[in-house]
Design a protein around this motif. Structure first.
Motif, PDB file in Angstrom:
ATOM      1  N   SER A  45       8.259  -7.975  -9.648  1.00  0.00           N
ATOM      2  CA  SER A  45       7.205  -7.411  -8.809  1.00  0.00           C
ATOM      3  C   SER A  45       6.699  -8.506  -8.016  1.00  0.00           C
ATOM      4  O   SER A  45       6.095  -9.345  -8.777  1.00  0.00           O
ATOM      5  N   ASN A  46       6.463  -8.325  -6.709  1.00  0.00           N
ATOM      6  CA  ASN A  46       5.949  -9.552  -5.938  1.00  0.00           C
ATOM      7  C   ASN A  46       4.711  -8.884  -5.122  1.00  0.00           C
ATOM      8  O   ASN A  46       4.777  -7.594  -4.477  1.00  0.00           O
ATOM      9  N   GLU A 102      -5.625  -8.103  -2.598  1.00  0.00           N
ATOM     10  CA  GLU A 102      -5.946  -8.689  -3.956  1.00  0.00           C
ATOM     11  C   GLU A 102      -5.669  -7.633  -5.099  1.00  0.00           C
ATOM     12  O   GLU A 102      -5.078  -8.135  -6.167  1.00  0.00           O
ATOM     13  N   ASN A 103      -5.645  -6.439  -4.956  1.00  0.00           N
ATOM     14  CA  ASN A 103      -5.269  -5.631  -5.700  1.00  0.00           C
ATOM     15  C   ASN A 103      -3.637  -5.325  -5.752  1.00  0.00           C
ATOM     16  O   ASN A 103      -3.300  -5.197  -7.064  1.00  0.00           O
ATOM     17  N   LEU A 104      -3.171  -5.610  -4.708  1.00  0.00           N
ATOM     18  CA  LEU A 104      -1.548  -5.826  -4.703  1.00  0.00           C
ATOM     19  C   LEU A 104      -1.184  -6.796  -5.543  1.00  0.00           C
ATOM     20  O   LEU A 104      -0.190  -6.756  -6.247  1.00  0.00           O
ATOM     21  N   ILE A 105      -1.885  -8.143  -5.553  1.00  0.00           N
ATOM     22  CA  ILE A 105      -1.300  -9.140  -6.168  1.00  0.00           C
ATOM     23  C   ILE A 105      -1.731  -8.727  -7.862  1.00  0.00           C
ATOM     24  O   ILE A 105      -0.838  -9.276  -8.533  1.00  0.00           O
ATOM     25  N   LYS A 106      -2.807  -8.153  -8.168  1.00  0.00           N
ATOM     26  CA  LYS A 106      -3.070  -8.069  -9.484  1.00  0.00           C
ATOM     27  C   LYS A 106      -2.043  -7.054 -10.090  1.00  0.00           C
ATOM     28  O   LYS A 106      -1.752  -7.063 -11.068  1.00  0.00           O
ATOM     29  N   ILE A 107      -1.710  -5.929  -9.297  1.00  0.00           N
ATOM     30  CA  ILE A 107      -0.791  -5.094  -9.894  1.00  0.00           C
ATOM     31  C   ILE A 107       0.792  -5.427  -9.877  1.00  0.00           C
ATOM     32  O   ILE A 107       1.675  -5.336 -10.903  1.00  0.00           O
ATOM     33  N   SER A 108       1.050  -6.523  -9.156  1.00  0.00           N
ATOM     34  CA  SER A 108       2.478  -7.132  -9.232  1.00  0.00           C
ATOM     35  C   SER A 108       2.290  -7.869 -10.131  1.00  0.00           C
ATOM     36  O   SER A 108       3.507  -8.125 -10.983  1.00  0.00           O
ATOM     37  N   ARG A 109       1.319  -8.541 -10.587  1.00  0.00           N
ATOM     38  CA  ARG A 109       1.286  -9.447 -11.748  1.00  0.00           C
ATOM     39  C   ARG A 109       1.322  -8.700 -13.235  1.00  0.00           C
ATOM     40  O   ARG A 109       2.038  -9.074 -14.130  1.00  0.00           O
ATOM     41  N   GLN A 110       0.531  -7.649 -13.230  1.00  0.00           N
ATOM     42  CA  GLN A 110       0.620  -6.637 -14.200  1.00  0.00           C
ATOM     43  C   GLN A 110       1.742  -6.098 -14.649  1.00  0.00           C
ATOM     44  O   GLN A 110       2.240  -6.098 -15.910  1.00  0.00           O
ATOM     45  N   TYR A 111       2.560  -5.715 -13.600  1.00  0.00           N
ATOM     46  CA  TYR A 111       3.768  -5.053 -14.062  1.00  0.00           C
ATOM     47  C   TYR A 111       5.204  -5.912 -13.937  1.00  0.00           C
ATOM     48  O   TYR A 111       6.247  -5.661 -14.604  1.00  0.00           O
ATOM     49  N   SER A 112       5.285  -7.051 -13.257  1.00  0.00           N
ATOM     50  CA  SER A 112       6.447  -7.991 -13.405  1.00  0.00           C
ATOM     51  C   SER A 112       6.536  -8.373 -14.789  1.00  0.00           C
ATOM     52  O   SER A 112       5.848  -8.968 -15.203  1.00  0.00           O
ATOM     53  N   GLU A 113       8.082  -8.494 -15.347  1.00  0.00           N
ATOM     54  CA  GLU A 113       8.234  -8.936 -16.505  1.00  0.00           C
ATOM     55  C   GLU A 113       7.996 -10.461 -16.496  1.00  0.00           C
ATOM     56  O   GLU A 113       8.502 -10.953 -17.508  1.00  0.00           O
ATOM     57  N   SER A 122       0.871  -1.255   0.080  1.00  0.00           N
ATOM     58  CA  SER A 122       0.024   0.091  -0.051  1.00  0.00           C
ATOM     59  C   SER A 122       0.787   1.283  -0.095  1.00  0.00           C
ATOM     60  O   SER A 122       0.392   2.242  -0.341  1.00  0.00           O
ATOM     61  N   LEU A 123       2.140   1.152   0.255  1.00  0.00           N
ATOM     62  CA  LEU A 123       3.021   2.395   0.641  1.00  0.00           C
ATOM     63  C   LEU A 123       3.654   2.592  -0.745  1.00  0.00           C
ATOM     64  O   LEU A 123       3.830   3.933  -0.990  1.00  0.00           O
ATOM     65  N   ASN A 124       3.841   1.583  -1.885  1.00  0.00           N
ATOM     66  CA  ASN A 124       4.378   2.069  -3.008  1.00  0.00           C
ATOM     67  C   ASN A 124       3.741   1.669  -4.268  1.00  0.00           C
ATOM     68  O   ASN A 124       4.200   1.846  -5.370  1.00  0.00           O
ATOM     69  N   LEU A 125       2.428   1.683  -4.023  1.00  0.00           N
ATOM     70  CA  LEU A 125       1.657   0.936  -5.230  1.00  0.00           C
ATOM     71  C   LEU A 125       1.501   1.886  -6.127  1.00  0.00           C
ATOM     72  O   LEU A 125       1.580   1.499  -7.406  1.00  0.00           O
ATOM     73  N   ASN A 126       1.578   3.172  -5.898  1.00  0.00           N
ATOM     74  CA  ASN A 126       1.475   4.170  -7.208  1.00  0.00           C
ATOM     75  C   ASN A 126       2.789   4.391  -7.857  1.00  0.00           C
ATOM     76  O   ASN A 126       2.922   5.049  -8.845  1.00  0.00           O
TER      77      ASN A 126
END
Length: 245
Positions: free
Chosen positions: A159-160, A181-192, A138-142
Motif C-alpha cells: 500500500s502506498n 499524513e494519516n493516509l501515509i500512516k495507514i499505508s505504512r501500517q498495512y503494507s507488507e 480518503s475514498l478507500n481508507l476504511n
C-alpha cells in the motif's frame, strides 16, 4: 499503448538487459507507462529477460491477464503486481477512471490458480510471486484492512500514499482531503514492506539505491515516481549503462 516516436528499439532493449545482467542486475521491474501488456514486444522482452537469468516484476491493471498470460508469466519467471484500489467497483472506477474492476477480479483469481504451488521458503520467509498494489486515499481508507485480508497468504500486499502526479493532481482534494499524513500512516501500517512496493528492509527505496530507472524513450530517472529527474542522468538509448552508472 501507442508507440512513442522516441521509443527504445527492441534490439537496444535486449542490449540493455544483457548489459544490466553483466553489471549484476537480478531483476527487471516494469512499472509501465500505460498498461505493459499492450506493448507489442512485451512477450519477447520477458522471454529474453528470463533467458538472461532475470526475474521480471510486472505492474498491471489486471484486465488483460487471462489464463494464457498467467501461464506465460509463471513459465517465464514473472511476478505480477495488480492494481486493486477497492473491493467496491464504483470506488475502483473512481481511482482508475476505467471499467477494469470485473475483469481484474476474474483474472486475479486465474492468476492465483495458475501460480498455486510456486511459493518458496527463503531464509525462513514465504516468497510469493503475486502482489496487490493499493494507493490509500480518503475514498478507500476504511477498506485497507479488508483488502489485505483478501490477499491471504498467496498474494503480497503493498500500500502506498497518493503521489501528486498525473491524474491525481486534478483530484487531489477528493483523494486526500486534509488528512494526507494519516493516509501515509495507514499505508505504512498495512503494507507488507512497511512502505511502497520498492521499500527495502531498511525502508530505503530499492529503485533509487539498488537500481536504474529507464523510461520508454531511454531517459534515465532516479526512480519511477521521480519524474522531475527524467534525463538528468543521461539517456540509455545510446549511452552505455556503465557510463550512466
Amino acid at each position: 499503448t501507442t508507440k512513442l516516436k522516441d521509443d527504445i528499439p527492441i534490439e537496444r532493449r535486449k542490449e540493455l538487459l544483457r548489459e544490466a545482467r553483466f553489471m549484476g542486475a537480478r531483476t527487471l521491474v516494469i512499472p509501465g507507462e500505460g498498461e505493459p501488456l499492450l506493448y507489442k514486444n512485451f512477450r519477447d522482452i520477458i522471454e529474453y529477460a528470463n533467458k538472461q537469468g532475470l526475474v521480471s516484476i510486472v505492474f498491471s491493471n489486471g484486465s488483460l491477464l487471462d489464463e494464457d498470460w498467467a501461464k506465460f508469466g509463471r513459465d517465464n519467471n514473472v511476478s505480477y503486481i495488480i492494481s486493486h484500489f477497492s473491493l467496491n467497483h464504483k470506488i475502483h472506477k473512481k481511482h482508475t477512471e476505467s471499467n477494469t474492476y470485473d475483469g481484474m477480479r476474474k483474472n486475479l483469481q486465474i492468476l492465483r490458480d495458475v501460480y498455486s504451488g510456486t511459493e518458496e521458503m527463503i531464509n525462513g520467509h514465504k516468497a510469493v510471486r503475486l502482489g496487490v498494489n493499493v494507493v490509500v486515499t480518503s475514498l478507500n481508507l476504511n477498506e485497507i484492512p479488508h483488502i489485505r485480508e483478501f490477499c491471504g497468504d498467496d498474494v503480497f500486499f503493498f500500500s502506498n500514499s497518493p503521489v501528486h502526479e498525473g491524474n491525481a493532481v486534478g483530484n487531489w482534494k477528493e483523494l486526500c482531503g486534509n488528512d494526507r499524513e494519516n493516509l501515509i500512516k495507514i499505508s505504512r501500517q498495512y503494507s507488507e514492506t512497511g512502505g511502497p512496493t520498492s521499500a527495502k528492509i531498511d525502508g530505503m527505496c530499492a529503485y533509487l539505491y539498488d537500481g536504474l530507472t529507464i523510461g520508454t524513450d531511454g531517459e534515465v530517472l532516479a526512480c519511477p515516481d521521480a519524474r522531475d529527474t527524467r534525463g538528468f542522468m543521461g539517456n540509455a538509448k545510446e549511452e552505455s549503462l556503465q557510463k550512466i552508472n
